[in-house]
Scaffold this motif. Structure first.
Motif, PDB file in Angstrom:
ATOM      1  N   ILE A  67      -2.445   3.356  -8.654  1.00 40.54           N
ATOM      2  CA  ILE A  67      -2.244   2.996  -7.219  1.00 40.54           C
ATOM      3  C   ILE A  67      -3.216   2.134  -6.235  1.00 40.54           C
ATOM      4  O   ILE A  67      -3.326   1.959  -5.258  1.00 40.54           O
ATOM      5  CB  ILE A  67      -2.278   4.070  -6.460  1.00 40.54           C
ATOM      6  N   HIS A  68      -4.630   2.305  -6.456  1.00 48.37           N
ATOM      7  CA  HIS A  68      -6.098   1.588  -5.511  1.00 48.37           C
ATOM      8  C   HIS A  68      -5.943   0.515  -6.178  1.00 48.37           C
ATOM      9  O   HIS A  68      -6.813  -0.163  -5.248  1.00 48.37           O
ATOM     10  CB  HIS A  68      -7.611   2.689  -6.784  1.00 48.37           C
ATOM     11  N   GLN A  69      -5.780  -0.211  -7.327  1.00 44.20           N
ATOM     12  CA  GLN A  69      -5.781  -0.439  -8.303  1.00 44.20           C
ATOM     13  C   GLN A  69      -4.718  -1.654  -7.066  1.00 44.20           C
ATOM     14  O   GLN A  69      -4.622  -3.073  -6.244  1.00 44.20           O
ATOM     15  CB  GLN A  69      -5.153  -1.777  -9.182  1.00 44.20           C
ATOM     16  N   PHE A 129      -5.664  -4.314  -4.306  1.00 39.79           N
ATOM     17  CA  PHE A 129      -5.229  -5.851  -4.399  1.00 39.79           C
ATOM     18  C   PHE A 129      -5.527  -6.601  -5.813  1.00 39.79           C
ATOM     19  O   PHE A 129      -6.501  -7.734  -6.396  1.00 39.79           O
ATOM     20  CB  PHE A 129      -5.741  -7.005  -3.084  1.00 39.79           C
ATOM     21  N   GLY A 130      -6.022  -5.119  -6.442  1.00 43.31           N
ATOM     22  CA  GLY A 130      -6.897  -5.741  -7.964  1.00 43.31           C
ATOM     23  C   GLY A 130      -8.413  -5.989  -8.064  1.00 43.31           C
ATOM     24  O   GLY A 130      -8.601  -5.995  -9.376  1.00 43.31           O
ATOM     25  N   LYS A 131      -8.733  -5.954  -6.956  1.00 43.64           N
ATOM     26  CA  LYS A 131     -10.581  -6.048  -6.724  1.00 43.64           C
ATOM     27  C   LYS A 131     -10.865  -4.963  -7.712  1.00 43.64           C
ATOM     28  O   LYS A 131     -12.937  -4.668  -7.929  1.00 43.64           O
ATOM     29  CB  LYS A 131     -10.773  -6.308  -5.749  1.00 43.64           C
ATOM     30  N   GLU A 132     -10.328  -3.813  -7.768  1.00 44.30           N
ATOM     31  CA  GLU A 132     -11.053  -2.376  -7.860  1.00 44.30           C
ATOM     32  C   GLU A 132     -10.433  -1.387  -8.878  1.00 44.30           C
ATOM     33  O   GLU A 132      -9.410  -1.739  -8.942  1.00 44.30           O
ATOM     34  CB  GLU A 132     -11.165  -1.028  -6.651  1.00 44.30           C
ATOM     35  N   ASN A 133     -11.086  -0.986  -9.840  1.00 49.91           N
ATOM     36  CA  ASN A 133     -10.684   0.046 -11.023  1.00 49.91           C
ATOM     37  C   ASN A 133     -11.157   1.203 -10.376  1.00 49.91           C
ATOM     38  O   ASN A 133     -12.012   1.666 -10.483  1.00 49.91           O
ATOM     39  CB  ASN A 133     -10.909  -0.300 -11.735  1.00 49.91           C
ATOM     40  N   GLY A 155     -15.209   2.383   3.537  1.00 50.34           N
ATOM     41  CA  GLY A 155     -13.340   1.984   3.346  1.00 50.34           C
ATOM     42  C   GLY A 155     -13.431   2.003   1.682  1.00 50.34           C
ATOM     43  O   GLY A 155     -12.290   2.221   1.827  1.00 50.34           O
ATOM     44  N   GLN A 156     -14.670   1.686   0.864  1.00 51.62           N
ATOM     45  CA  GLN A 156     -13.948   2.079  -0.810  1.00 51.62           C
ATOM     46  C   GLN A 156     -13.825   4.040  -1.034  1.00 51.62           C
ATOM     47  O   GLN A 156     -12.622   4.538  -1.601  1.00 51.62           O
ATOM     48  CB  GLN A 156     -14.890   2.036  -1.493  1.00 51.62           C
ATOM     49  N   GLN A 157     -14.478   4.661  -0.511  1.00 54.32           N
ATOM     50  CA  GLN A 157     -14.314   6.485   0.268  1.00 54.32           C
ATOM     51  C   GLN A 157     -12.980   6.679   0.447  1.00 54.32           C
ATOM     52  O   GLN A 157     -12.276   7.130   0.298  1.00 54.32           O
ATOM     53  CB  GLN A 157     -15.352   6.847   0.621  1.00 54.32           C
ATOM     54  N   ARG A 158     -12.199   5.816   1.567  1.00 54.79           N
ATOM     55  CA  ARG A 158     -11.308   6.097   2.707  1.00 54.79           C
ATOM     56  C   ARG A 158      -9.687   5.533   1.205  1.00 54.79           C
ATOM     57  O   ARG A 158      -8.838   6.203   1.383  1.00 54.79           O
ATOM     58  CB  ARG A 158     -10.990   5.506   3.749  1.00 54.79           C
ATOM     59  N   THR A 159      -9.755   4.466   0.790  1.00 51.41           N
ATOM     60  CA  THR A 159      -9.283   3.846   0.254  1.00 51.41           C
ATOM     61  C   THR A 159      -8.999   4.726  -1.590  1.00 51.41           C
ATOM     62  O   THR A 159      -8.125   5.190  -1.433  1.00 51.41           O
ATOM     63  CB  THR A 159      -9.601   2.330  -0.749  1.00 51.41           C
ATOM     64  N   THR A 160     -10.238   5.411  -1.880  1.00 51.50           N
ATOM     65  CA  THR A 160      -9.802   6.372  -3.054  1.00 51.50           C
ATOM     66  C   THR A 160      -9.643   7.523  -2.746  1.00 51.50           C
ATOM     67  O   THR A 160      -8.094   8.361  -3.243  1.00 51.50           O
ATOM     68  CB  THR A 160     -11.540   6.735  -3.310  1.00 51.50           C
ATOM     69  N   ALA A 161      -9.443   8.222  -1.701  1.00 49.75           N
ATOM     70  CA  ALA A 161      -9.190   9.334  -1.063  1.00 49.75           C
ATOM     71  C   ALA A 161      -7.948   9.047  -1.408  1.00 49.75           C
ATOM     72  O   ALA A 161      -6.897  10.133  -0.683  1.00 49.75           O
ATOM     73  CB  ALA A 161      -9.661  10.225   0.361  1.00 49.75           C
TER      74      ALA A 161
END
Length: 377
Positions: A210-212, A216-220, A286-292
């Protein structure tokens, strides 16, 4: 799985309320302090017998009343189940189809919910205690065995800590009794740890996928179970029992000095890694919120995978905390997949994001003033 109807009696600012719901999207609209979050909370309490907003269940009882009752009709694949949760000065009482349940582990799991509230955005950045609570609540919904052994672990842990304090003040102790406590703690703790490792392994699989997508495929995304013990998911309960028993014995002098148990699942934590960096420490907001968000959405898929049914999703004013891109991602994920309850102060901003026709409940001062199937324009 879906909640077809609910009846509240003396619940916070609701004296008496009965509602039936859409199997798709239900929206509770109202100004702050009018009761929309109370209504959402009642669904959570019906599921898990405790509030996400308070540690004291009696706070849900309306002013000058002796009890609060929540009754709900749950539709599952092959049956309908009536759940009842009653809170009074005497404690909690739970019923399934009118039959009182003697243990919470016999009740929890009949209605599975995933709550996403603004405070859940701090799952990544918040305290280890919050992440342990997250593990306990979510694993407990899909595995009653976990709740049983967690309760046993917490009981023995309290006894061991009390004995450590007693030993320190009396300057003498019974090593055999401490050995018994260590064995009991290792027995229940090994079950807790094994289930946590299994859950985290499944959660990471779904959350990374889901995170990927959201990034948009930029983060694992990787989720690591952090423990003082040398744990891997391949270990059996028996292996973990031996490790925990050994570590408890080794830590006895340290525990006596600190007057508390320093080893075990009550001290463990989760670590979230985005592109191999600790997002708690180095990630942007933003990364922390996307992770949550990824973790919360992953729970939904995990429960469906384990139980064969989607849970109910509760969104408590969380859209206001997400930017437009993440709001769209969230609503697209929900699309016709599972029953959802959402609170908001207004519905105008939802119009362009909703693909599902909602059932809207307008709430004011503890009453549902009207119900609509269309967004006001």
């Amino acid at each position: 799985m879906q909640l077809n109807e609910i009846t509240l009696t003396n619940y916070r600012n609701y004296t008496q309320l009965s509602l039936d719901f859409s199997p798709k999207l239900n929206v509770f609209v109202g100004d702050n302090a009018q009761g929309k979050t109370n209504l959402l909370e009642s669904i959570y309490v019906l599921s898990l017998t405790k509030s996400h907003r308070s540690n004291h269940e009696k706070e849900i009882i309306a002013w000058n009343q002796d009890f609060a009752r929540i009754k709900g009709l749950v539709g599952k694949k092959n049956s309908n189940i009536e759940l009842t949760m009653i809170v009074s000065s005497k404690g909690k009482k739970t019923k399934v189809n009118g039959l009182e349940q003697s243990k919470l582990s016999q009740y929890i799991g009949h209605l599975n919910v995933i709550l996403f509230a603004p405070e859940d955005l701090s799952l990544v950045k918040g305290s280890p205690q919050n992440r342990r609570k997250f593990l306990d609540m979510e694993i407990g919904q899909i595995n009653p065995k976990y709740l049983y052994y967690l309760s046993k672990y917490q009981t023995v842990l309290k006894q061991r800590n009390q004995y450590l304090k007693k030993m320190a003040f009396q300057k003498k102790h019974d090593p055999l009794y401490l050995d018994v406590l260590n064995e009991q703690l290792a027995t229940s703790g090994s079950v807790v740890l094994k289930q946590r490792l299994y859950f985290v392994q499944l959660l990471e699989k779904w959350a990374n996928e889901i995170h990927q997508k959201i990034s948009f495929g930029k983060e694992n995304l990787a989720i690591l179970y952090k423990s003082q013990m040398s744990l891997t998911s391949e270990l059996s309960e028996s292996d973990i029992y031996k490790l925990l028993l050994h570590d408890l014995k080794q830590a006895e002098d340290k525990d006596l000095n600190q007057l508390t148990t320093t080893v075990g699942p009550h001290r463990d934590d989760l670590v979230f890694m985005v592109n191999e960096q600790n997002v708690q420490t180095y990630g942007s907001q933003g990364q922390q919120r996307t992770t949550a968000l990824s973790v919360k959405l992953a729970e939904i898929e995990l429960i469906n995978e384990e139980l064969g049914e989607y849970p109910i999703l509760l969104l408590d004013d969380v859209l206001s905390e997400l930017d437009d891109d993440r709001q769209v991602q969230l609503m697209e994920f929900i699309d016709n997949k599972l029953q959802t309850f959402l609170t908001t102060t207004s519905v105008g901003h939802l119009e362009d994001k909703l693909k599902i026709k909602p059932k809207i409940f307008y709430i004011s001062n503890g009453e549902v003033e009207r119900i609509s199937d269309d967004i006001d324009r």
